[in-house]
Design a protein around this motif. Structure first.
Motif, PDB file in Angstrom:
ATOM      1  N   ASN A  80     -23.317 -37.311   1.730  1.00 33.24           N
ATOM      2  CA  ASN A  80     -24.256 -36.694   2.662  1.00 33.24           C
ATOM      3  C   ASN A  80     -24.079 -37.234   4.079  1.00 33.24           C
ATOM      4  OD1 ASN A  80     -25.477 -34.992   0.749  1.00 33.24           O
ATOM      5  ND2 ASN A  80     -26.823 -36.636   0.068  1.00 33.24           N
ATOM      6  N   ALA A  81     -23.674 -38.485   4.204  1.00 34.36           N
ATOM      7  CA  ALA A  81     -23.466 -39.060   5.531  1.00 34.36           C
ATOM      8  C   ALA A  81     -22.320 -38.378   6.269  1.00 34.36           C
ATOM      9  CB  ALA A  81     -23.193 -40.557   5.420  1.00 34.36           C
ATOM     10  N   LYS A  82     -21.339 -37.895   5.503  1.00 32.02           N
ATOM     11  CA  LYS A  82     -20.184 -37.217   6.104  1.00 32.02           C
ATOM     12  C   LYS A  82     -20.292 -35.708   5.993  1.00 32.02           C
ATOM     13  CE  LYS A  82     -16.871 -40.964   5.267  1.00 32.02           C
ATOM     14  NZ  LYS A  82     -15.580 -41.342   4.637  1.00 32.02           N
ATOM     15  N   ASN A  83     -21.401 -35.245   5.411  1.00 29.32           N
ATOM     16  CA  ASN A  83     -21.584 -33.793   5.223  1.00 29.32           C
ATOM     17  C   ASN A  83     -20.400 -33.178   4.498  1.00 29.32           C
ATOM     18  OD1 ASN A  83     -24.027 -33.924   6.798  1.00 29.32           O
ATOM     19  ND2 ASN A  83     -22.715 -34.011   8.612  1.00 29.32           N
ATOM     20  N   THR A  84     -19.917 -33.868   3.512  1.00 28.01           N
ATOM     21  CA  THR A  84     -18.695 -33.459   2.825  1.00 28.01           C
ATOM     22  C   THR A  84     -18.920 -33.443   1.316  1.00 28.01           C
ATOM     23  OG1 THR A  84     -17.302 -34.355   4.582  1.00 28.01           O
ATOM     24  CG2 THR A  84     -16.265 -34.001   2.447  1.00 28.01           C
ATOM     25  N   VAL A  85     -18.358 -32.442   0.679  1.00 25.31           N
ATOM     26  CA  VAL A  85     -18.367 -32.369  -0.776  1.00 25.31           C
ATOM     27  C   VAL A  85     -16.921 -32.397  -1.249  1.00 25.31           C
ATOM     28  CG1 VAL A  85     -18.399 -29.837  -0.850  1.00 25.31           C
ATOM     29  CG2 VAL A  85     -19.286 -31.148  -2.774  1.00 25.31           C
ATOM     30  N   TYR A  86     -16.700 -33.078  -2.348  1.00 25.30           N
ATOM     31  CA  TYR A  86     -15.365 -33.246  -2.892  1.00 25.30           C
ATOM     32  C   TYR A  86     -15.289 -32.646  -4.300  1.00 25.30           C
ATOM     33  CZ  TYR A  86     -15.339 -36.847   0.730  1.00 25.30           C
ATOM     34  OH  TYR A  86     -15.446 -37.525   1.930  1.00 25.30           O
ATOM     35  N   LEU A  87     -14.090 -32.230  -4.658  1.00 27.40           N
ATOM     36  CA  LEU A  87     -13.842 -31.802  -6.034  1.00 27.40           C
ATOM     37  C   LEU A  87     -12.591 -32.505  -6.509  1.00 27.40           C
ATOM     38  CD1 LEU A  87     -14.856 -29.928  -8.314  1.00 27.40           C
ATOM     39  CD2 LEU A  87     -13.145 -28.263  -7.528  1.00 27.40           C
ATOM     40  N   GLN A  88     -12.773 -33.486  -7.372  1.00 27.75           N
ATOM     41  CA  GLN A  88     -11.643 -34.181  -7.978  1.00 27.75           C
ATOM     42  C   GLN A  88     -11.223 -33.407  -9.216  1.00 27.75           C
ATOM     43  OE1 GLN A  88      -9.917 -37.011  -6.950  1.00 27.75           O
ATOM     44  NE2 GLN A  88      -8.530 -36.477  -8.630  1.00 27.75           N
ATOM     45  N   MET A  89      -9.985 -32.962  -9.230  1.00 32.11           N
ATOM     46  CA  MET A  89      -9.489 -32.144 -10.329  1.00 32.11           C
ATOM     47  C   MET A  89      -8.380 -32.904 -11.041  1.00 32.11           C
ATOM     48  SD  MET A  89      -9.421 -28.412  -8.462  1.00 32.11           S
ATOM     49  CE  MET A  89      -8.108 -28.852  -7.338  1.00 32.11           C
ATOM     50  N   ASN A  90      -8.621 -33.242 -12.287  1.00 31.08           N
ATOM     51  CA  ASN A  90      -7.645 -33.959 -13.112  1.00 31.08           C
ATOM     52  C   ASN A  90      -7.201 -33.080 -14.268  1.00 31.08           C
ATOM     53  OD1 ASN A  90      -8.037 -36.275 -11.486  1.00 31.08           O
ATOM     54  ND2 ASN A  90      -9.710 -36.980 -12.788  1.00 31.08           N
ATOM     55  N   SER A  91      -6.099 -33.464 -14.872  1.00 26.78           N
ATOM     56  CA  SER A  91      -5.572 -32.742 -16.033  1.00 26.78           C
ATOM     57  C   SER A  91      -5.492 -31.249 -15.749  1.00 26.78           C
ATOM     58  CB  SER A  91      -6.448 -33.007 -17.266  1.00 26.78           C
ATOM     59  OG  SER A  91      -6.506 -34.382 -17.561  1.00 26.78           O
ATOM     60  N   VAL A 102     -14.031 -26.460 -16.988  1.00 30.25           N
ATOM     61  CA  VAL A 102     -13.581 -27.621 -16.222  1.00 30.25           C
ATOM     62  C   VAL A 102     -14.316 -28.901 -16.608  1.00 30.25           C
ATOM     63  CG1 VAL A 102     -12.992 -26.102 -14.305  1.00 30.25           C
ATOM     64  CG2 VAL A 102     -15.153 -27.369 -14.253  1.00 30.25           C
ATOM     65  N   LYS A 103     -15.295 -28.798 -17.466  1.00 31.42           N
ATOM     66  CA  LYS A 103     -16.055 -29.985 -17.862  1.00 31.42           C
ATOM     67  C   LYS A 103     -15.121 -31.045 -18.443  1.00 31.42           C
ATOM     68  CE  LYS A 103     -20.557 -27.856 -18.743  1.00 31.42           C
ATOM     69  NZ  LYS A 103     -21.547 -27.451 -19.762  1.00 31.42           N
ATOM     70  N   GLY A 104     -15.319 -32.269 -17.998  1.00 26.93           N
ATOM     71  CA  GLY A 104     -14.498 -33.369 -18.471  1.00 26.93           C
ATOM     72  C   GLY A 104     -13.212 -33.545 -17.701  1.00 26.93           C
ATOM     73  N   ARG A 105     -12.866 -32.570 -16.877  1.00 27.80           N
ATOM     74  CA  ARG A 105     -11.629 -32.661 -16.083  1.00 27.80           C
ATOM     75  C   ARG A 105     -11.914 -32.727 -14.583  1.00 27.80           C
ATOM     76  NH1 ARG A 105      -8.146 -28.551 -16.023  1.00 27.80           N
ATOM     77  NH2 ARG A 105      -9.703 -26.925 -16.447  1.00 27.80           N
ATOM     78  N   PHE A 106     -12.919 -32.018 -14.139  1.00 28.11           N
ATOM     79  CA  PHE A 106     -13.248 -31.953 -12.720  1.00 28.11           C
ATOM     80  C   PHE A 106     -14.539 -32.744 -12.460  1.00 28.11           C
ATOM     81  CE2 PHE A 106     -11.196 -27.562 -11.612  1.00 28.11           C
ATOM     82  CZ  PHE A 106     -10.010 -27.981 -12.201  1.00 28.11           C
ATOM     83  N   ALA A 153       1.364 -29.109 -14.123  1.00 24.39           N
ATOM     84  CA  ALA A 153       0.334 -29.218 -15.147  1.00 24.39           C
ATOM     85  C   ALA A 153       0.157 -30.679 -15.547  1.00 24.39           C
ATOM     86  CB  ALA A 153       0.712 -28.375 -16.367  1.00 24.39           C
ATOM     87  N   GLY A 154      -1.100 -31.066 -15.703  1.00 22.35           N
ATOM     88  CA  GLY A 154      -1.417 -32.450 -16.009  1.00 22.35           C
ATOM     89  C   GLY A 154      -1.672 -33.304 -14.795  1.00 22.35           C
ATOM     90  N   GLY A 155      -1.360 -32.784 -13.627  1.00 22.65           N
ATOM     91  CA  GLY A 155      -1.549 -33.527 -12.398  1.00 22.65           C
ATOM     92  C   GLY A 155      -2.967 -33.441 -11.870  1.00 22.65           C
ATOM     93  N   SER A 156      -3.148 -34.004 -10.673  1.00 24.99           N
ATOM     94  CA  SER A 156      -4.468 -34.074 -10.063  1.00 24.99           C
ATOM     95  C   SER A 156      -4.418 -33.637  -8.607  1.00 24.99           C
ATOM     96  CB  SER A 156      -5.002 -35.512 -10.122  1.00 24.99           C
ATOM     97  OG  SER A 156      -5.139 -35.962 -11.447  1.00 24.99           O
ATOM     98  N   LEU A 157      -5.524 -33.135  -8.139  1.00 19.71           N
ATOM     99  CA  LEU A 157      -5.734 -32.821  -6.731  1.00 19.71           C
ATOM    100  C   LEU A 157      -7.181 -33.129  -6.396  1.00 19.71           C
ATOM    101  CD1 LEU A 157      -3.996 -29.338  -6.197  1.00 19.71           C
ATOM    102  CD2 LEU A 157      -3.279 -31.516  -5.195  1.00 19.71           C
ATOM    103  N   ARG A 158      -7.424 -33.435  -5.119  1.00 19.85           N
ATOM    104  CA  ARG A 158      -8.790 -33.579  -4.649  1.00 19.85           C
ATOM    105  C   ARG A 158      -9.014 -32.652  -3.473  1.00 19.85           C
ATOM    106  NH1 ARG A 158     -12.405 -38.569  -2.219  1.00 19.85           N
ATOM    107  NH2 ARG A 158     -11.151 -38.182  -0.348  1.00 19.85           N
ATOM    108  N   LEU A 159     -10.014 -31.814  -3.620  1.00 23.67           N
ATOM    109  CA  LEU A 159     -10.403 -30.912  -2.550  1.00 23.67           C
ATOM    110  C   LEU A 159     -11.557 -31.516  -1.771  1.00 23.67           C
ATOM    111  CD1 LEU A 159     -10.395 -27.473  -4.431  1.00 23.67           C
ATOM    112  CD2 LEU A 159      -8.485 -28.684  -3.358  1.00 23.67           C
ATOM    113  N   SER A 160     -11.558 -31.259  -0.480  1.00 22.41           N
ATOM    114  CA  SER A 160     -12.646 -31.703   0.385  1.00 22.41           C
ATOM    115  C   SER A 160     -13.196 -30.515   1.143  1.00 22.41           C
ATOM    116  CB  SER A 160     -12.155 -32.750   1.394  1.00 22.41           C
ATOM    117  OG  SER A 160     -11.630 -33.883   0.751  1.00 22.41           O
ATOM    118  N   CYS A 161     -14.478 -30.556   1.421  1.00 17.78           N
ATOM    119  CA  CYS A 161     -15.119 -29.507   2.207  1.00 17.78           C
ATOM    120  C   CYS A 161     -16.110 -30.177   3.141  1.00 17.78           C
ATOM    121  CB  CYS A 161     -15.827 -28.511   1.304  1.00 17.78           C
ATOM    122  SG  CYS A 161     -16.851 -27.320   2.195  1.00 17.78           S
ATOM    123  N   GLU A 162     -15.852 -30.060   4.421  1.00 17.03           N
ATOM    124  CA  GLU A 162     -16.747 -30.646   5.416  1.00 17.03           C
ATOM    125  C   GLU A 162     -17.601 -29.567   6.043  1.00 17.03           C
ATOM    126  OE1 GLU A 162     -14.839 -32.810   8.542  1.00 17.03           O
ATOM    127  OE2 GLU A 162     -16.726 -33.415   9.462  1.00 17.03           O
TER     128      GLU A 162
END
Length: 117
Positions: free
Chosen positions: A73-84, A63-67, A14-23
């Motif tokens: 678009n060049a990499k056809n990738t979407v990311y989700l940065q998840m903090n706190s 998740v507002k304010g945290r994610f 809890a309190g940590g971060s992760l980043r998800l990627s989707c190509e």
């Protein structure tokens, strides 16, 4: 057909971060929206965040304010940065793409995010 491959899930305190990627790959033209959904055990799948091709994004209130969702678009990738991160963020996170005039939906296989207290 569009294929979506997620990466970046895992176990975090809890309190940590992760980043998800989707190509996205395949016939990726005319993708209107890409985003992330999640489903926790015993709960319905819910929208976490999504982003239109033009860049406008939508977030779940929880998740507002945290994610932060972003899209390369060049990499056809979407990311989700998840903090706190909180234990209640624990779920399977699945990437989604909405394509074309008929809004065809495509889904990834999902990636597990577990937040320990």
């Amino acid at each position: 057909q569009v294929q979506l491959v997620e990466s970046g899930g895992g176990l975090v305190q809890a309190g940590g971060s992760l980043r998800l990627s989707c190509e996205a790959s395949g016939r990726i033209s005319s993708i209107n929206v890409m985003g992330w959904y999640r489903q926790a055990p015993g709960k319905q799948r819910e929208l976490v965040a999504d982003m239109l091709l033009g860049g406008r994004s939508t977030y779940a209130d929880s998740v507002k304010g945290r994610f932060t969702i972003s899209r390369d678009n060049a990499k056809n990738t979407v990311y989700l940065q998840m903090n706190s991160l909180k234990p209640e963020d624990t779920a399977v996170y699945t990437c989604n793409a909405n394509q074309g005039p008929f809004h065809t939906q495509y889904w990834g296989r999902g990636t597990q995010v577990t937040v320990s207290s």
